[in-house]
Scaffold this active site. Structure first.
Site, PDB file in Angstrom:
ATOM      1  N   GLY A  18       0.797  -1.221   0.000  1.00  0.00           N
ATOM      2  CA  GLY A  18       0.000   0.000   0.000  1.00  0.00           C
ATOM      3  C   GLY A  18       0.826   1.265   0.000  1.00  0.00           C
ATOM      4  N   SER A  20       1.506   3.457  -2.539  1.00  0.00           N
ATOM      5  CA  SER A  20       1.298   4.438  -3.603  1.00  0.00           C
ATOM      6  C   SER A  20       0.103   5.345  -3.315  1.00  0.00           C
ATOM      7  CB  SER A  20       1.099   3.710  -4.940  1.00  0.00           C
ATOM      8  OG  SER A  20       1.131   4.611  -6.005  1.00  0.00           O
ATOM      9  N   GLU A 160       6.814  10.260 -14.917  1.00  0.00           N
ATOM     10  CA  GLU A 160       6.382   8.881 -14.720  1.00  0.00           C
ATOM     11  C   GLU A 160       6.184   8.150 -16.045  1.00  0.00           C
ATOM     12  OE1 GLU A 160       4.263   7.830 -11.375  1.00  0.00           O
ATOM     13  OE2 GLU A 160       5.535   9.163 -10.199  1.00  0.00           O
ATOM     14  N   HIS A 228      -2.386   8.383 -13.016  1.00  0.00           N
ATOM     15  CA  HIS A 228      -1.716   8.570 -14.307  1.00  0.00           C
ATOM     16  C   HIS A 228      -2.775   8.828 -15.364  1.00  0.00           C
ATOM     17  CE1 HIS A 228       1.749   5.878 -12.711  1.00  0.00           C
ATOM     18  NE2 HIS A 228       2.113   7.133 -12.652  1.00  0.00           N
ATOM     19  N   CYS A 345      -0.705  -0.684 -17.896  1.00  0.00           N
ATOM     20  CA  CYS A 345       0.404  -0.418 -16.966  1.00  0.00           C
ATOM     21  C   CYS A 345       1.545  -1.400 -17.176  1.00  0.00           C
ATOM     22  CB  CYS A 345      -0.073  -0.522 -15.520  1.00  0.00           C
ATOM     23  SG  CYS A 345      -0.970   0.920 -14.919  1.00  0.00           S
TER      24      CYS A 345
END
Length: 420
Positions: A18, A20, A160, A228, A345
């Site tokens: 956990g 992020s 990113e 994102h 992703c």
């Protein structure tokens, strides 16, 4: 030149810590048991499905975990580190290859080379130490002079990677429009992509300013969990597939895009049909939008998109129409989804001639058989939160990655350079 999807193989240290902030799936599943072996095999199955569709498939490899070099830079060791540093050093988040780099194909660049800039990922501590090993892999995989591989944008400008970058073109090998999506804070959540970083990458890649667009992500989308851009928008060829609330200035961005590329096709999902919450929980847009060998487009979505009645109903209505996306494929990447990463992703898109790529980073079914055999033999079956202090688990994780590098003849090639 064709598009190659380089998928990140999910590493043996895959766990749910956990770490992020802003990634609702990752924080919501913190403390749950993970299943690294099943996770990696799910990813391999997705790669096989891509090959079956006629797509060219590559691979990026798990990083050495724990990251002892990073811990040493903090004047500690894995044994002595507090639990939060242990978790950050052990993270398998490099599996999300969309964050590995930003890629500009040769038709777009001023020098005719394919440019790759490794992402610094500085916003999250557990990801900020990924770039040296990612850079080492990119410099091996793309060592041919046809490529230019750049070090990261410097601190404090967060980058990113391809998760905040889209490319649109008539065909993959034609000159395209490159779209960089940057963010501002969204409610309690930080923005991950700096406009300054995006502009620096565009300059490094020698992009034509007339064919380069900078668009701001909607802060409401970030606040809803779209950490994102690829959680709310994806592009392929001449098609942009986006949520109505993806961009801060939707009308202005669309007008700029159509002025630069009059043939662009915008497939927009209205918020009245699919809310931001539905988009984030289903990862409808964190899908692979691909061009198949027959020239048609397919959308590769996670099982969670089919499980959401509103999302699936919209997809069925889209397929019943006459739009550019003619097919929807469903894949099971549940272990990755539980940590906040969908099909998009897990892959980095590179438009290039496969003959110019180091063949050790390209896969077919036979090589995937070899990789799957290594995973089955060496990846942990499960990891509980309390296990990260277990010395025997750490030994198993390190041996598992070593076995994979041996199997792919890469043990002597992937030396990490901690300088840009």
């Amino acid at each position: 030149m064709i598009e190659i999807n380089f998928d990140g193989l999910i590493g043996p240290s895959h766990n749910y810590a956990g770490l992020s902030l802003g990634n609702l799936a990752a924080t919501g599943n913190a403390g749950q048991p993970s299943h690294p072996r099943a996770a990696a095999l799910q990813g391999i199955a997705k790669m096989r499905a891509n090959i079956a569709l006629g797509l060219t498939q590559g691979i990026l490899l798990p990083h050495a975990r724990p990251d002892h070099h990073w811990l040493a830079s903090l004047s500690t060791s894995y044994a002595a580190a507090p639990p939060v540093l242990k978790a950050q050093a052990l993270s398998a988040s490099a599996m999300w290859a969309a964050n590995a780099a930003t890629v500009s194909p040769a038709p777009d660049t001023g020098d005719g080379k394919t440019h790759l800039t490794v992402a610094n990922l500085l916003t999250m501590p557990h990801r900020s130490h990924e770039w040296p090993e990612t850079l080492a892999q990119l410099r091996v995989a793309f060592a041919h002079p046809a490529f230019a591989v750049h070090g990261p944008v410097p601190v404090p400008f967060g980058d990113e990677g391809a998760a905040n970058h889209m490319r649109m073109a008539a065909t993959h090998d034609a000159p395209g429009i490159e779209i960089f999506v940057y963010g501002e804070r969204g409610g309690p959540f930080p923005a991950r992509q700096s406009r300054v970083a995006s502009e620096a990458i565009a300059r490094a890649h020698r992009l034509d300013p007339a064919r380069t667009i900078f668009a701001e992500q909607n802060p409401e989308a970030i606040a809803a969990g779209a950490f994102h851009n690829d959680v709310v928008a994806v592009a392929n060829g001449p098609v942009l597939f986006a949520h109505e609330q993806a961009f801060a200035d939707r009308d202005g961005f669309y007008a700029t895009l159509l002025a630069a590329m009059p043939t662009a096709q915008i497939v927009e999902v209205p918020a009245s049909a699919v809310s931001l919450e539905d988009a984030v929980t289903s990862y409808l847009f964190n899908a692979q939008l691909v061009t198949l060998p027959d020239g048609t487009m397919a959308l590769i979505v996670p099982e969670e998109a089919r499980a959401n009645a509103r999302v699936w109903s919209w997809l069925e209505a889209m397929l019943a129409g006459n739009g550019p996306i003619r097919r929807v494929e469903v894949v099971n990447v549940r272990e990755s989804m539980s940590n906040g990463g969908g099909p998009a992703c897990l892959r980095l898109r590179v438009v290039a001639d496969p003959a110019l790529v180091d063949p050790r980073f390209l896969v077919d079914n036979a090589k995937l058989d070899r990789i799957a055999g290594t995973v089955t033999a060496h990846w942990p079956e499960s990891i509980e939160p309390r296990d990260i202090s277990n010395v025997s688990l750490i030994t198993d994780i390190e041996r598992a990655r070593a076995a994979l590098l041996d199997a792919l003849d890469l043990s002597d090639s992937l030396t990490v350079n901690h300088k840009a």
